[in-house]
Scaffold this motif. Structure first.
Motif, PDB file in Angstrom:
ATOM      1  N   LEU A 280       0.839  -1.208   0.000  1.00 56.91           N
ATOM      2  CA  LEU A 280       0.000   0.000   0.000  1.00 56.91           C
ATOM      3  C   LEU A 280       0.873   1.256   0.000  1.00 56.91           C
ATOM      4  N   GLY A 281       1.973   1.194   0.742  1.00 59.52           N
ATOM      5  CA  GLY A 281       2.907   2.319   0.750  1.00 59.52           C
ATOM      6  C   GLY A 281       3.517   2.568  -0.616  1.00 59.52           C
ATOM      7  N   ALA A 282       3.840   1.484  -1.319  1.00 58.54           N
ATOM      8  CA  ALA A 282       4.397   1.618  -2.668  1.00 58.54           C
ATOM      9  C   ALA A 282       3.380   2.239  -3.621  1.00 58.54           C
ATOM     10  N   LEU A 283       2.137   1.801  -3.511  1.00 57.97           N
ATOM     11  CA  LEU A 283       1.080   2.364  -4.362  1.00 57.97           C
ATOM     12  C   LEU A 283       0.830   3.832  -4.032  1.00 57.97           C
ATOM     13  N   ALA A 284       1.033   4.202  -2.760  1.00 63.16           N
ATOM     14  CA  ALA A 284       0.808   5.591  -2.348  1.00 63.16           C
ATOM     15  C   ALA A 284       1.932   6.508  -2.809  1.00 63.16           C
ATOM     16  N   ILE A 285       3.162   6.013  -2.744  1.00 63.36           N
ATOM     17  CA  ILE A 285       4.303   6.874  -3.060  1.00 63.36           C
ATOM     18  C   ILE A 285       4.535   7.017  -4.565  1.00 63.36           C
ATOM     19  N   SER A 286       4.008   6.090  -5.355  1.00 64.55           N
ATOM     20  CA  SER A 286       4.244   6.123  -6.804  1.00 64.55           C
ATOM     21  C   SER A 286       3.755   7.415  -7.463  1.00 64.55           C
ATOM     22  N   PRO A 287       2.501   7.859  -7.243  1.00 66.42           N
ATOM     23  CA  PRO A 287       2.066   9.115  -7.875  1.00 66.42           C
ATOM     24  C   PRO A 287       2.875  10.322  -7.414  1.00 66.42           C
ATOM     25  N   TYR A 288       3.340  10.289  -6.168  1.00 63.30           N
ATOM     26  CA  TYR A 288       4.187  11.378  -5.662  1.00 63.30           C
ATOM     27  C   TYR A 288       5.525  11.399  -6.398  1.00 63.30           C
ATOM     28  N   PHE A 309       5.406  -1.664 -11.577  1.00 59.98           N
ATOM     29  CA  PHE A 309       6.804  -2.071 -11.429  1.00 59.98           C
ATOM     30  C   PHE A 309       7.305  -1.781 -10.017  1.00 59.98           C
ATOM     31  N   TYR A 310       7.001  -0.591  -9.515  1.00 60.15           N
ATOM     32  CA  TYR A 310       7.484  -0.210  -8.187  1.00 60.15           C
ATOM     33  C   TYR A 310       6.818  -1.053  -7.098  1.00 60.15           C
ATOM     34  N   ALA A 311       5.522  -1.316  -7.265  1.00 54.94           N
ATOM     35  CA  ALA A 311       4.805  -2.136  -6.277  1.00 54.94           C
ATOM     36  C   ALA A 311       5.386  -3.550  -6.228  1.00 54.94           C
ATOM     37  N   LEU A 312       5.692  -4.116  -7.394  1.00 55.27           N
ATOM     38  CA  LEU A 312       6.287  -5.457  -7.439  1.00 55.27           C
ATOM     39  C   LEU A 312       7.688  -5.456  -6.841  1.00 55.27           C
ATOM     40  N   GLN A 313       8.431  -4.393  -7.100  1.00 51.60           N
ATOM     41  CA  GLN A 313       9.775  -4.279  -6.532  1.00 51.60           C
ATOM     42  C   GLN A 313       9.722  -4.233  -5.006  1.00 51.60           C
ATOM     43  N   VAL A 314       8.809  -3.426  -4.484  1.00 51.62           N
ATOM     44  CA  VAL A 314       8.652  -3.328  -3.027  1.00 51.62           C
ATOM     45  C   VAL A 314       8.162  -4.654  -2.449  1.00 51.62           C
ATOM     46  N   LEU A 315       7.243  -5.305  -3.160  1.00 53.68           N
ATOM     47  CA  LEU A 315       6.733  -6.602  -2.702  1.00 53.68           C
ATOM     48  C   LEU A 315       7.869  -7.605  -2.548  1.00 53.68           C
ATOM     49  N   LEU A 316       8.766  -7.630  -3.519  1.00 50.86           N
ATOM     50  CA  LEU A 316       9.890  -8.567  -3.474  1.00 50.86           C
ATOM     51  C   LEU A 316      10.878  -8.190  -2.375  1.00 50.86           C
ATOM     52  N   GLU A 317      11.281  -6.917  -2.360  1.00 49.00           N
ATOM     53  CA  GLU A 317      12.270  -6.478  -1.368  1.00 49.00           C
ATOM     54  C   GLU A 317      11.722  -6.594   0.050  1.00 49.00           C
ATOM     55  N   ALA A 318      10.518  -6.072   0.250  1.00 46.45           N
ATOM     56  CA  ALA A 318       9.921  -6.117   1.587  1.00 46.45           C
ATOM     57  C   ALA A 318       9.648  -7.556   2.013  1.00 46.45           C
ATOM     58  N   GLY A 319       9.240  -8.385   1.050  1.00 42.93           N
ATOM     59  CA  GLY A 319       8.975  -9.784   1.373  1.00 42.93           C
ATOM     60  C   GLY A 319      10.187 -10.469   1.975  1.00 42.93           C
ATOM     61  N   ILE A 320      11.354 -10.191   1.418  1.00 42.68           N
ATOM     62  CA  ILE A 320      12.594 -10.803   1.914  1.00 42.68           C
ATOM     63  C   ILE A 320      13.042 -10.154   3.220  1.00 42.68           C
ATOM     64  N   LEU A 321      13.099  -8.820   3.232  1.00 39.98           N
ATOM     65  CA  LEU A 321      13.641  -8.115   4.396  1.00 39.98           C
ATOM     66  C   LEU A 321      12.743  -8.241   5.624  1.00 39.98           C
ATOM     67  N   LEU A 322      11.433  -8.222   5.425  1.00 33.96           N
ATOM     68  CA  LEU A 322      10.525  -8.398   6.563  1.00 33.96           C
ATOM     69  C   LEU A 322      10.666  -9.792   7.161  1.00 33.96           C
ATOM     70  N   PHE A 401       3.156   8.952   3.547  1.00 34.79           N
ATOM     71  CA  PHE A 401       2.718   7.644   4.058  1.00 34.79           C
ATOM     72  C   PHE A 401       3.569   6.521   3.478  1.00 34.79           C
ATOM     73  N   GLY A 402       3.767   6.558   2.159  1.00 33.84           N
ATOM     74  CA  GLY A 402       4.553   5.506   1.512  1.00 33.84           C
ATOM     75  C   GLY A 402       5.981   5.461   2.008  1.00 33.84           C
ATOM     76  N   ALA A 403       6.607   6.641   2.121  1.00 36.62           N
ATOM     77  CA  ALA A 403       7.992   6.694   2.594  1.00 36.62           C
ATOM     78  C   ALA A 403       8.096   6.210   4.033  1.00 36.62           C
ATOM     79  N   ALA A 404       7.128   6.588   4.857  1.00 36.85           N
ATOM     80  CA  ALA A 404       7.154   6.191   6.268  1.00 36.85           C
ATOM     81  C   ALA A 404       7.104   4.675   6.417  1.00 36.85           C
ATOM     82  N   VAL A 405       6.193   4.048   5.698  1.00 40.40           N
ATOM     83  CA  VAL A 405       6.036   2.592   5.825  1.00 40.40           C
ATOM     84  C   VAL A 405       7.215   1.856   5.198  1.00 40.40           C
ATOM     85  N   ASN A 406       7.546   2.199   3.957  1.00 41.67           N
ATOM     86  CA  ASN A 406       8.597   1.472   3.238  1.00 41.67           C
ATOM     87  C   ASN A 406       9.976   1.671   3.861  1.00 41.67           C
TER      88      ASN A 406
END
Length: 514
Positions: A280-288, A309-322, A401-406
């Protein structure tokens, strides 16, 4: 992409959809206990985790008898053969196709790497999941493929057994049986190879086992394919004899009694909650990012393509790091109090409203300090802030919001936790205030360095500007890191959000009014 390749993708997607529908229908009918899609993700993570880690054998648990079933199995040799085949095939295919069709070459390379990791993880899971006897209960976990638990009182008889064959030579595959074998059944069916069947355990009544994707399966017997099953069989017979000699308080036998719940690698509910927040953070920060930096144009993508693309990138990175953060956080003490209380449906142990107000205040103050410092150094450094294009206020809120969460998930939840974990590895002991503040400051420094590319895209970088950038981001990093360790990751996110609101929304609005 050519037509044939597109058709192949469509066919694969269609097959996947049919498979997903079948799983969903089985889940709704009660044939699968847990949500199959969550089970699949959990299983994949387990396999990937065991492919990289956990190669050291587990320590023997007290009051638990363990019997390994993988020793002497044909699976080891078949595993080596398939592993070599996948490595050689992956290299040859990639070399052959990379000049002719790079896309197919890369896809096949990824699939080969995945299959290699899958085989490594599966074999390691089998190695690390022996048969366990806890009191009168028997726990049979065959990796993550299938599982069965039964009580000594549920056993009717134990007898020698052997594999049967049809007159045509084909192997007889019994139904409603649980196979205690390291060799995957799918390989037995494909290649017709199997370990030697030594014993069968027949139950008094049908039991419920778990198979792939958590599917329920009724079994009447368990087939033992161990190379040396005698110690296990002797232990089983001893437990049955002990059980019959005991004075039972109840005629009912509960095979789940006395069984220690298998500890999960991480808190999966917290993991998926944080992962959804990050997407959700990735989707929020993309238009910004599109409005402020025109990143979609830089990458040559449309707005929707960039967002995806950005949402998938965050999904992959966050999935591993979390996953890593929650895993190592079990040793260092990850703090996610609000999310945990929400999941457990319990009252938080901390005053949430008070902490939210405090975090908002700390974040706002950090934002004000950053603005004042920026104004103080901008003129001596020759920085013209007017070149920065701040988008509409509502986009600033989304971006904050996106920057805070990600960023808090990466730089605080993962990085601070990881640094503390490293410090504990280097020097054994407890987590001291020094270790905490070292981790906070180190992560704040890395947090500042990671903002270099953004600063360089707007200004001509000098040593003074670089140091100022580290200080500006370090101020926030230290505040957010302290809130994470002493309050919880949620409050670090809130502080980051209010700091960004102050800098990117309130600051520009006030500047325009003045």
């Amino acid at each position: 992409m050519d037509t044939q390749f597109i058709i192949s993708i469509i066919l694969l997607v269609t097959i996947f959809e049919v498979f997903a529908v079948i799983l969903f229908v089985k889940y709704r009918r009660g044939n699968i206990e847990e949500n199959p899609f969550i089970t699949v993700v959990r299983k994949e993570w387990m396999i990937l985790f065991y492919s990289f880690f956990k190669w050291k054998p587990k320590k023997k648990e007290p009051h638990v008898q363990m019997f390994h079933y993988h020793k002497g199995s044909l699976y080891f040799w078949l595993f080596l053969a398939l592993l070599h085949e996948q490595v050689i095939e992956g290299i040859v295919f990639h070399i052959y196709l990379k000049e002719v069709d790079p896309l197919r070459a890369n896809i096949l390379l990824v699939l080969h790497v995945y299959s290699i990791l899958y085989m490594l993880g599966d074999y390691n899971l089998v190695r690390n999941n022996p048969i366990k006897i806890i009191k009168n209960n028997f726990i049979l976990n065959i990796g993550v493929r299938r599982s069965l638990t039964f009580h000594a009182g549920e056993v009717e008889t134990i007898q020698p057994a052997k594999t049967h064959y049809h007159k045509s030579g084909g192997m007889v595959h019994e139904k409603n049986v649980f196979h205690v074998a390291a060799l995957p059944r799918v390989l037995t069916r494909i290649f017709g190879v199997t370990d030697e069947l030594k014993y069968e355990i027949i139950f008094k009544k049908p039991l419920m086992a778990r198979g792939y994707f958590g599917q329920k399966k009724v079994v009447n017997k368990a087939l033992i394919y161990m190379d040396d099953p005698q110690p296990f069989i002797d232990a089983l017979r001893t437990k049955i004899e002990e059980y019959h000699n005991e004075v039972e308080l109840s005629s009912e036998v509960d095979s789940t009694a006395y069984i220690k719940k298998r500890e999960s690698l991480i808190d999966w509910k917290a993991y998926f909650t944080l992962l959804i927040l990050n997407v959700l953070g990735a989707l929020a920060i993309s238009p910004y990012a599109i409005a402020r930096e025109q990143l979609n144009e830089v990458m040559g993508l449309s707005k929707w393509s960039f967002t995806l693309f950005y949402a998938l990138q965050v999904l992959l990175e966050a999935g591993i790091l979390l996953f890593l953060a929650l895993w190592i956080g079990k040793k260092t003490g990850v703090k996610i109090p609000v999310i945990e209380s929400f999941i457990d449906k319990s009252k938080p142990a901390i005053p949430v409203k008070k902490r939210i107000l405090q975090s908002s205040l700390y974040g706002s103050l950090a934002g004000i300090v950053i603005i004042l410092f920026s104004l103080l150094v901008s003129e001596p450094l020759g920085v013209d802030d007017s070149s920065i294009n701040e988008p509409a206020w509502w986009l600033g809120i989304l971006g904050s919001f996106g920057a805070a969460v990600n960023e808090e998930s990466v730089f605080r939840l993962f990085l601070v936790t990881f640094i503390i974990w490293l410090l504990l590895k280097v020097k054994k002991g407890i987590i001291t205030p020094f270790k905490k503040w070292f981790a906070i400051c180190a992560s704040a420094l890395i947090f500042g360095i990671m903002h270099y590319s953004m600063a360089a895209s707007n200004f001509e970088m000098t040593i003074g500007l670089f140091v100022s950038m580290l200080i500006i981001n370090g101020i926030g990093g230290i505040v957010f890191g302290a809130l994470y360790l002493y309050a919880g990751i949620e409050f670090a996110m809130i502080a980051h959000f209010t700091a960004d609101i102050t800098i990117h929304v309130i600051g520009p609005v006030l500047a325009n009014l003045i």
